[in-house]
Design an enzyme around this catalytic site. Sequence first.
Site, short mmCIF file in Angstrom:
data_model
loop_
_atom_site.label_atom_id
_atom_site.label_comp_id
_atom_site.label_asym_id
_atom_site.label_seq_id
_atom_site.Cartn_x
_atom_site.Cartn_y
_atom_site.Cartn_z
CG ASP A 82 4.92 1.58 7.20
OD1 ASP A 82 3.77 1.09 7.72
OD2 ASP A 82 5.79 1.40 6.58
CD GLU A 177 0.10 -1.11 4.27
OE1 GLU A 177 -0.95 -1.05 3.23
OE2 GLU A 177 0.91 -0.35 3.68
#
Length: 413
Positions: A82, A177
């Site tokens: 991400d 994350e």
Amino acid sequence: MEKVIENFLQYAVIDTQSSEDSCSAPSTEKQHDLARLLADQLSEMGAKEITYDTDKCYVYASVPATAGNESAPVIGFIAHMDTSPAVTGTNVSPRVIEAYDGKDIMLNQEKQILMKVSDFPELPSYEGKRLIVTDGTTLLGADDKAGVAEIMAMAEYLLEHPEISHGKIRVGFTPDEEVGAGADHFDVKLFGADYAYTVDGGRLGELEYENFNAAGAKVTVHGRSVHPGEAKDKMRNALLMVQEFQSMLPVAENPMYTSGYEGFFHMDRLNGVVEEAVAEYIIRDHDRAKFEQKKETFLRTGEFLNLKYGEGTFEIEMKDSYYNMREVIEKHMHLVDNAKKAMEELGIEPVVVPIRGGTDGARLSYMGLPCPNLCTGGANFHGRFEYACADDMVKITELLIKIAGKYAIVNDR
């Protein structure tokens, strides 16, 4: 090794931005777009034990041990798919600058977006190297697609070169994350590594095994709205009251004034009207005792203001996010020592610095997987002026291969 650049340019254009406002896992479905691609590419390159968690969006795979190294420690390399919610990751347009001249970079002629050396004085140190930049309208996504690209290039290279001696290598790619949830559904048992490294750092040479202890806090202030023409002795303006709360926190312990091992209180978001205001904070410190003191200061500030305005006026919610991985890594310092030796053998100067943030590795270390952090070659993360050094990414791919070899039992054939 140039495959790492090809990988990165391919991954960077895939929108994988996570969301702080989502309660789902993953927080955005579009993260699966990269996860599916990685699983397919791992299969095509001949990786083994590939697992694509189609529900939670994790990808795991193995590079088998070379002959004689079946009993060597299993080493993992982990990166997150991400990108940060801070700046859009839609329509990313990466561009490679060949032989950068060390001067200001025009990212977008039409919009006159200029990356200035005066704003980013480290830029001239990259003179002569290849830089990958954006068009100034999005982030680049080097955090952490550079790490993803490097791990994928490492895995493919090792599979193509069985003469390089190494134990079993596990690779793992996580979602979310950037919103603090990357390790939430990470299957440490399935991953099966004895030790691991996250590849989620910055400039070439950075090696990190210390990070902040971290907590998130929310302050809800209940005010009283009265017509301003009749407000005397009646109105309680929640917007002003939350400012009062902020003013009572130590002025010098603001992230704008801290560096190195100095912790902080950071108001990250503020919403409200006269009737009610909500401020969201993050609280950080490397030292556990100081971290606990900061949380106590925060709570006592709310208690004091409740004495002033009445019980229940200030509501505080607080939750620890992660802790300093140093407490775990110090028991396994071979991870740091081997990474430093590998860097030195490649002519990279190790720069051991504390992380002024956190990584998946911080939580994974406390989940039983000791996991320091390695550089990626990126810089200016979470912003429109993010960039990555292509030549450094090549070097970091070589570093991952070198580290993998440090845990081999038999010498190279």
